[in-house]
Design a protein around this motif. Structure first.
Motif, short mmCIF file in Angstrom:
data_model
loop_
_atom_site.label_atom_id
_atom_site.label_comp_id
_atom_site.label_asym_id
_atom_site.label_seq_id
_atom_site.Cartn_x
_atom_site.Cartn_y
_atom_site.Cartn_z
N THR A 1 -10.44 6.68 15.80
CA THR A 1 -9.37 6.57 14.80
C THR A 1 -8.06 6.28 15.51
O THR A 1 -7.65 7.07 16.37
CB THR A 1 -9.22 7.88 14.00
OG1 THR A 1 -10.51 8.34 13.60
CG2 THR A 1 -8.36 7.67 12.77
N PRO A 2 -7.41 5.16 15.17
CA PRO A 2 -6.10 4.92 15.79
C PRO A 2 -5.08 5.94 15.31
O PRO A 2 -5.21 6.49 14.22
CB PRO A 2 -5.73 3.51 15.32
CG PRO A 2 -6.60 3.21 14.16
CD PRO A 2 -7.80 4.12 14.22
N ARG B 1 3.29 0.11 12.21
CA ARG B 1 2.34 -0.98 12.47
C ARG B 1 3.09 -2.24 12.96
O ARG B 1 2.61 -2.96 13.83
CB ARG B 1 1.49 -1.26 11.24
CG ARG B 1 0.44 -0.17 10.99
CD ARG B 1 -0.57 -0.57 9.94
NE ARG B 1 0.01 -0.59 8.61
CZ ARG B 1 -0.18 0.34 7.67
NH1 ARG B 1 -0.95 1.39 7.94
NH2 ARG B 1 0.37 0.23 6.49
N SER B 2 4.28 -2.46 12.40
CA SER B 2 5.05 -3.65 12.84
C SER B 2 5.48 -3.48 14.30
O SER B 2 5.53 -4.45 15.06
CB SER B 2 6.27 -3.88 11.93
OG SER B 2 7.29 -2.93 12.22
N LYS B 3 5.76 -2.25 14.69
CA LYS B 3 6.13 -1.98 16.10
C LYS B 3 4.94 -2.25 17.02
O LYS B 3 5.11 -2.77 18.12
CB LYS B 3 6.61 -0.53 16.26
CG LYS B 3 7.97 -0.25 15.64
CD LYS B 3 9.06 -0.95 16.45
CE LYS B 3 10.44 -0.61 15.97
NZ LYS B 3 11.49 -1.50 16.54
N ILE B 4 3.76 -1.86 16.56
CA ILE B 4 2.56 -2.08 17.39
C ILE B 4 2.34 -3.59 17.57
O ILE B 4 2.12 -4.08 18.68
CB ILE B 4 1.32 -1.41 16.76
CG1 ILE B 4 1.52 0.10 16.68
CG2 ILE B 4 0.05 -1.76 17.54
CD1 ILE B 4 0.47 0.86 15.88
N SER C 1 -3.91 -0.26 15.06
CA SER C 1 -3.02 0.09 13.95
C SER C 1 -3.67 1.08 13.00
O SER C 1 -4.70 0.79 12.38
CB SER C 1 -2.64 -1.18 13.17
OG SER C 1 -1.85 -1.99 13.99
N PRO C 2 -3.06 2.26 12.86
CA PRO C 2 -3.64 3.26 11.96
C PRO C 2 -3.51 2.84 10.50
O PRO C 2 -2.55 2.14 10.14
CB PRO C 2 -2.79 4.51 12.21
CG PRO C 2 -1.93 4.21 13.39
CD PRO C 2 -1.83 2.74 13.50
N ALA C 3 -4.46 3.29 9.69
CA ALA C 3 -4.40 2.96 8.26
C ALA C 3 -4.22 4.22 7.43
O ALA C 3 -4.01 4.14 6.23
CB ALA C 3 -5.67 2.23 7.85
#
Ligand code: NA7
Length: 534
Positions: free
Chosen positions: A211-212, A303-306, A320-322
């Motif tokens: 799991t991210p 997520r945009s940072k990743i 990217s975690p959801a």
């Protein structure tokens, strides 16, 4: 366990010599009690004694992750970085033990395996692994919330012929990954701290991610001596501000709601908090823990940072975690996402295709064998109840704690347990504990317990036990406040879902540190309402 004739009798026995056990011992002694600490390790420090993996450091800033009970102690100790490393925190624990001459009342290499309360004497008999027995009027469990490692039973078991490491039980000798192909299983806080350092040393690092996780930059740096001096000049103000925060940490929570502001303001707040680093990001907007739509804006931002850091779009998507932001504990990192741009780092998604087996040569996933020289298990802990349930604790008549807690832990205030007289848990399930800076939570519990024993002694009382009705009400209240948040919506160690078969109960008290402290004070003021004293 039968009653022998103990030669070792104490007013109180404390299990564990981490920060909770050390201060409990000091406080009990100061109050004139005969106390002894039993500790499995060879030294003090608890979590910081065992978790020696590369990159291990505290995610609470060093000026706050320290005791405040002694003004001279907090003035004389100098931290070197914004976030202290494990070796520095361990040195601090050693310093405290020396300073207050604690070690003479600690029995090291003494793992407690059983404890039984005898009604006729109203005393506990405590047994160690090597058969030694100790007798005490009161038993204080300072066994830690994240002290029992989770070691998943992967098919293949012992087949792997290379080196194995467990983050929570790291060897005390230096470990070198130079020239080696290393695999790490897990992407929680421990792995996120270790991965950048292992990647920099190893020939090849393969990260097995189920799991991210959300992680924010620590922006760690050497501590500015001027800033530290300014804090020390008025330490009480920082400590007071922190106590007013629900996490017991000095960060502000923006009272605005994420969806009530313009998208420009939202972006500005997220960027500002990202630049501050660490847990400041938790406080971006007041509704993030409560409102899914609001929470999604924080998710999108991270997520945009990743995506901005990780060059390979497929790797960025896998990282990217959801799930809900802040559902699992937020991680605080130094160069985690950047590490996945290194040519010697490979990410393997084991969410859809779980690890099939450990083989002699490495780890097999989806029919493919990843050849490794060493595997690091960063697979977390049987949190909050693991250490307590591992000890065979039984109350009057032999009722066992592990049976009493079969459907999940039940406590009154995370301090007492109905059916288990004269037993206290420091930062036990049902208290804010892991949702706060552990140090002020520990101090609050230690002082509450010590004051309680003084109260009993002054009245000639020998027994205290949580009343079932008070415990039921507290458990119901804990569940109600937890249900009002989004924190139960993902798999996490808070809930116990990381351990197969563990009952799913949100274990820490989520109502906030200030409300909790007030409740504990009210209980005392009312003459220990909810406890039966005799
Ligand atoms: P965590 O946060 O519980 O992380 C453990 C990690 O190990 C997590 O990514 C797990 O994935 C993973 N894991 C566990 N079992 C497996 C199996 N069977 N297969 C694959 N992956 C697995 O523990 P940490 O030590 O990192 O951090 C604990 C706390 O210490 C932290 O929150 C701070 O408070 C300090 P999952 O997420 O369960 O899918």
């Amino acid at each position: 366990m039968s009653v022998l004739h103990p030669s070792t009798q104490f007013d109180a026995i404390v299990v564990g010599a981490g920060f909770a056990g050390l201060y409990m011992l000091h406080r009990l002694r100061t109050m004139g009690f005969r106390a002894l600490v039993l500790e499995a390790g060879e030294g003090v420090g608890g979590t910081w004694y065992w978790n020696r993996y590369p990159g291990a450091r505290c995610d609470v800033e060093s000026m706050e992750y320290s005791y405040q009970f002694d003004a001279a102690l907090q003035q004389e100790w100098n931290w070197s970085e914004r976030y202290a490393t494990q070796p520095e925190i361990l040195r601090y624990a050693e310093h405290v033990a020396e300073r207050f001459d604690l070690k003479r009342d600690i029995r090291f290499e003494t793992r407690v395996t059983a404890a039984r309360f005898y009604e006729d004497t109203a005393r506990w008999m405590i047994e160690a692994e090597d058969g030694r027995r100790f007798d005490a009027g009161f038993l204080v469990m300072a066994t830690g919330c994240l002290s029992t490692s989770n070691t998943p039973a992967f098919p293949g078991g012992d087949a792997f012929s290379g080196e194995r490491y467990l983050t929570g039980r790291w060897p005390h000798h230096p470990v070198s990954f130079k020239g080696k192909r290393v695999g790490i299983i897990g992407t929680g806080s421990s792995a996120i701290q270790a991965i950048p350092l292992i990647a920099a040393e190893a020939t090849q690092l393969t990260v097995f991610q189920r799991t991210p996780n959300y992680s924010v930059p620590a922006h760690n740096a050497p501590l500015d001596p001027e800033a530290a001096r300014a804090i020390k000049a008025d330490y009480a103000t920082l400590r007071r501000r922190a106590r007013q925060n629900r996490a017991g940490i000095d960060f502000t929570i923006n009272p605005k709601k994420a969806l009530e502001v313009t998208s420009e303001e939202r972006q500005r707040v997220y960027e500002e908090r990202w630049a501050m680093g660490g847990f400041h990001f938790y406080g971006c907007f007041s509704d993030l823990p409560l409102d899914l739509a609001a929470n999604e804006t924080a998710q999108d931002f991270i997520r945009s940072k990743i995506r901005a850091v990780v060059r390979d779009p497929k790797t960025a998507a896998t990282l990217s975690p959801a799930n809900v932001f802040g559902c699992k504990r937020l991680c605080v990192d130094s160069g985690y996402w950047e590490t996945f741009n290194r040519p010697n780092v490979t990410l393997v998604d084991v969410a859809s295709e779980p690890i099939e087996a450990l083989t002699q040569a490495g780890v097999r996933v989806g029919g493919r064998e990843h050849a490794l020289d060493a595997i690091v298990f960063a697979t977390g802990f049987d949190a909050m109840t693991g250490a307590l349930n591992r000890i065979d604790i039984s109350g009057p008549g032999g009722a066992r704690l592990v049976d009493t807690w079969r459907d999940g832990p039940r406590t009154y205030l995370g301090l007492g347990i109905a059916g288990f007289p004269n037993l206290f848990t420091i930062t036990g399930p049902g208290s804010p504990s892991v949702l706060t800076n552990m140090l002020p939570s520990i101090e609050q519990h230690v002082e509450w317990i010590a004051d309680c024993l003084v109260h009993l002694r002054a009245r000639g009382l020998r027994r205290i036990e949580a009343e079932p009705a008070a415990q039921d009400a507290w458990v119901a209240h804990g569940a109600e406040v937890a249900d009002a948040t989004l924190r139960g919506t993902c798999s996490s160690w808070y809930l116990g879902s990381n351990i197969p078969g563990k009952p799913l109960v949100f274990m820490p008290y989520i109502g906030g540190f200030p409300a909790y402290v007030q409740k504990c004070a009210e209980v005392v003021a009312s003459g220990y309402d909810g406890f039966r004293l005799s």
